[in-house]
Design a protein around this motif. Structure first.
Motif, PDB file in Angstrom:
ATOM      1  N   ARG A  93      38.013 -21.169 -14.181  1.00 53.76           N
ATOM      2  CA  ARG A  93      37.194 -22.196 -14.896  1.00 53.76           C
ATOM      3  C   ARG A  93      36.050 -22.954 -13.925  1.00 53.76           C
ATOM      4  NH1 ARG A  93      34.938 -24.219 -19.583  1.00 53.76           N
ATOM      5  NH2 ARG A  93      35.196 -26.133 -19.564  1.00 53.76           N
ATOM      6  N   ILE A  94      36.708 -23.241 -12.363  1.00 59.04           N
ATOM      7  CA  ILE A  94      35.822 -23.791 -11.584  1.00 59.04           C
ATOM      8  C   ILE A  94      34.973 -22.838 -11.275  1.00 59.04           C
ATOM      9  CG2 ILE A  94      35.578 -24.810  -8.939  1.00 59.04           C
ATOM     10  CD1 ILE A  94      38.305 -25.739  -9.601  1.00 59.04           C
ATOM     11  N   LYS A  95      34.798 -22.004 -11.313  1.00 62.26           N
ATOM     12  CA  LYS A  95      33.593 -20.307 -10.871  1.00 62.26           C
ATOM     13  C   LYS A  95      33.242 -20.910 -11.975  1.00 62.26           C
ATOM     14  CE  LYS A  95      36.242 -17.928  -7.804  1.00 62.26           C
ATOM     15  NZ  LYS A  95      36.843 -16.408  -6.904  1.00 62.26           N
ATOM     16  N   GLU A  96      33.706 -20.529 -13.297  1.00 61.91           N
ATOM     17  CA  GLU A  96      32.468 -20.764 -14.518  1.00 61.91           C
ATOM     18  C   GLU A  96      32.023 -21.415 -14.604  1.00 61.91           C
ATOM     19  OE1 GLU A  96      33.124 -21.383 -19.489  1.00 61.91           O
ATOM     20  OE2 GLU A  96      34.852 -20.231 -18.008  1.00 61.91           O
ATOM     21  N   LEU A  97      32.408 -22.880 -14.233  1.00 60.67           N
ATOM     22  CA  LEU A  97      31.555 -23.774 -14.718  1.00 60.67           C
ATOM     23  C   LEU A  97      30.724 -24.287 -13.086  1.00 60.67           C
ATOM     24  CD1 LEU A  97      34.444 -26.791 -15.154  1.00 60.67           C
ATOM     25  CD2 LEU A  97      32.670 -25.737 -16.974  1.00 60.67           C
ATOM     26  N   GLU A  98      30.644 -23.624 -11.974  1.00 58.02           N
ATOM     27  CA  GLU A  98      30.041 -23.749 -11.205  1.00 58.02           C
ATOM     28  C   GLU A  98      28.537 -22.925 -10.784  1.00 58.02           C
ATOM     29  OE1 GLU A  98      32.208 -22.216  -7.577  1.00 58.02           O
ATOM     30  OE2 GLU A  98      31.906 -24.406  -6.535  1.00 58.02           O
ATOM     31  N   LYS A  99      29.111 -21.584 -12.328  1.00 59.32           N
ATOM     32  CA  LYS A  99      27.761 -21.278 -12.407  1.00 59.32           C
ATOM     33  C   LYS A  99      26.914 -21.176 -13.482  1.00 59.32           C
ATOM     34  CE  LYS A  99      30.050 -16.070 -11.847  1.00 59.32           C
ATOM     35  NZ  LYS A  99      30.374 -15.054 -12.445  1.00 59.32           N
TER      36      LYS A  99
ATOM     37  N   LEU B 126      26.293 -24.779 -13.737  1.00 59.70           N
ATOM     38  CA  LEU B 126      26.020 -25.949 -13.198  1.00 59.70           C
ATOM     39  C   LEU B 126      24.580 -25.465 -12.391  1.00 59.70           C
ATOM     40  CD1 LEU B 126      25.500 -28.778 -11.549  1.00 59.70           C
ATOM     41  CD2 LEU B 126      27.085 -27.705  -9.930  1.00 59.70           C
ATOM     42  N   GLU B 127      24.674 -24.150 -11.951  1.00 57.87           N
ATOM     43  CA  GLU B 127      24.125 -23.696 -11.190  1.00 57.87           C
ATOM     44  C   GLU B 127      22.624 -22.611 -11.510  1.00 57.87           C
ATOM     45  OE1 GLU B 127      21.272 -22.201  -8.365  1.00 57.87           O
ATOM     46  OE2 GLU B 127      23.718 -22.879  -8.118  1.00 57.87           O
ATOM     47  N   TYR B 128      22.850 -22.416 -13.398  1.00 56.00           N
ATOM     48  CA  TYR B 128      21.599 -22.346 -14.611  1.00 56.00           C
ATOM     49  C   TYR B 128      20.855 -23.258 -14.774  1.00 56.00           C
ATOM     50  CZ  TYR B 128      20.555 -20.490 -19.208  1.00 56.00           C
ATOM     51  OH  TYR B 128      19.547 -20.612 -20.030  1.00 56.00           O
ATOM     52  N   ALA B 129      21.675 -24.504 -14.457  1.00 55.75           N
ATOM     53  CA  ALA B 129      20.950 -25.968 -15.676  1.00 55.75           C
ATOM     54  C   ALA B 129      20.482 -26.172 -14.429  1.00 55.75           C
ATOM     55  CB  ALA B 129      22.783 -26.653 -15.801  1.00 55.75           C
ATOM     56  N   LYS B 130      20.684 -26.367 -13.536  1.00 54.15           N
ATOM     57  CA  LYS B 130      19.615 -26.744 -12.496  1.00 54.15           C
ATOM     58  C   LYS B 130      18.442 -25.313 -12.306  1.00 54.15           C
ATOM     59  CE  LYS B 130      22.972 -28.441  -8.234  1.00 54.15           C
ATOM     60  NZ  LYS B 130      23.266 -28.182  -7.846  1.00 54.15           N
ATOM     61  N   MET B 131      18.199 -24.568 -11.992  1.00 55.90           N
ATOM     62  CA  MET B 131      16.787 -23.287 -12.175  1.00 55.90           C
ATOM     63  C   MET B 131      16.125 -23.521 -13.901  1.00 55.90           C
ATOM     64  SD  MET B 131      18.737 -19.557 -10.799  1.00 55.90           S
ATOM     65  CE  MET B 131      19.165 -18.767 -12.908  1.00 55.90           C
TER      66      MET B 131
END
Length: 136
Positions: A95-101, A103-108
Motif C-alpha cells: 500500500r505504501i508503494k502504491e501511494l508513493e507512485k 504521489l509521484e504521479y500527482a507531483k508530475m
C-alpha cells in the motif's frame, strides 16, 4: 522394596532433593562473562541452563536480571511477528508503494499544469493565476 521376587515401586522420593541454588554465589566476573557469551550468540539460554545446571524454572529470570546489570547492550523483549502480522506488514508495504507512485504521479501532474499555465500566460498573454491580494 521387594516382595516375593517382584520389584515394587514406591511413591516415595527419598534421596531426590531439589537443590536450591544461590545465584549470588556466582562471581561477578563469571556473570559478566556469561552475559557476554549470550549477547555474542556464542551460547544459547538452553545451553547455559544445561552446562551450568541452572534451575529450569528460574534460569530465564536470573539471566535476564544479569543481562540488565552486566550487559553493554540494550535488551528489548520483542516478540516475533506471526504469519498474519507478516502478511499484514507485506500488505502495508504494498500500500505504501502504491501511494508513493500516486504521489509521484500527482507531483508530475502539478509540474505539467504549472508549465501549461506558464506557457499560456506568456504565449497568449492571458492572466490565469490569481494575483496575491486581489479581490474577486
Amino acid at each position: 522394596m521387594k516382595k516375593k521376587g517382584i520389584a515394587m515401586l514406591t511413591n516415595s522420593m527419598d534421596g531426590f532433593v531439589l537443590k536450591q541454588i544461590n545465584y549470588n554465589d556466582y562471581e561477578v566476573s563469571f556473570r559478566r562473562w556469561l552475559v557476554h557469551q549470550i549477547d555474542d550468540g556464542k551460547m544459547s539460554l538452553d545451553e547455559v541452563r544445561d552446562r551450568f545446571h541452572l534451575n529450569p524454572q528460574e534460569y530465564r529470570r536470573i539471566i535476564s536480571k544479569w543481562q540488565e546489570r552486566y550487559s553493554d547492550e540494550l535488551h528489548l523483549s520483542l516478540s516475533l511477528m506471526n504469519s498474519k502480522e507478516r502478511a499484514d506488514n507485506k500488505q502495508l508495504e504494498a500500500r505504501i508503494k502504491e501511494l508513493e507512485k500516486q504521489l509521484e504521479y500527482a507531483k508530475m501532474k502539478d509540474i505539467a499544469m504549472n508549465t501549461l499555465i506558464d506557457v499560456a500566460e506568456t504565449e497568449f498573454k492571458i492572466s490565469i493565476r490569481k494575483k496575491a491580494g486581489s479581490k474577486q
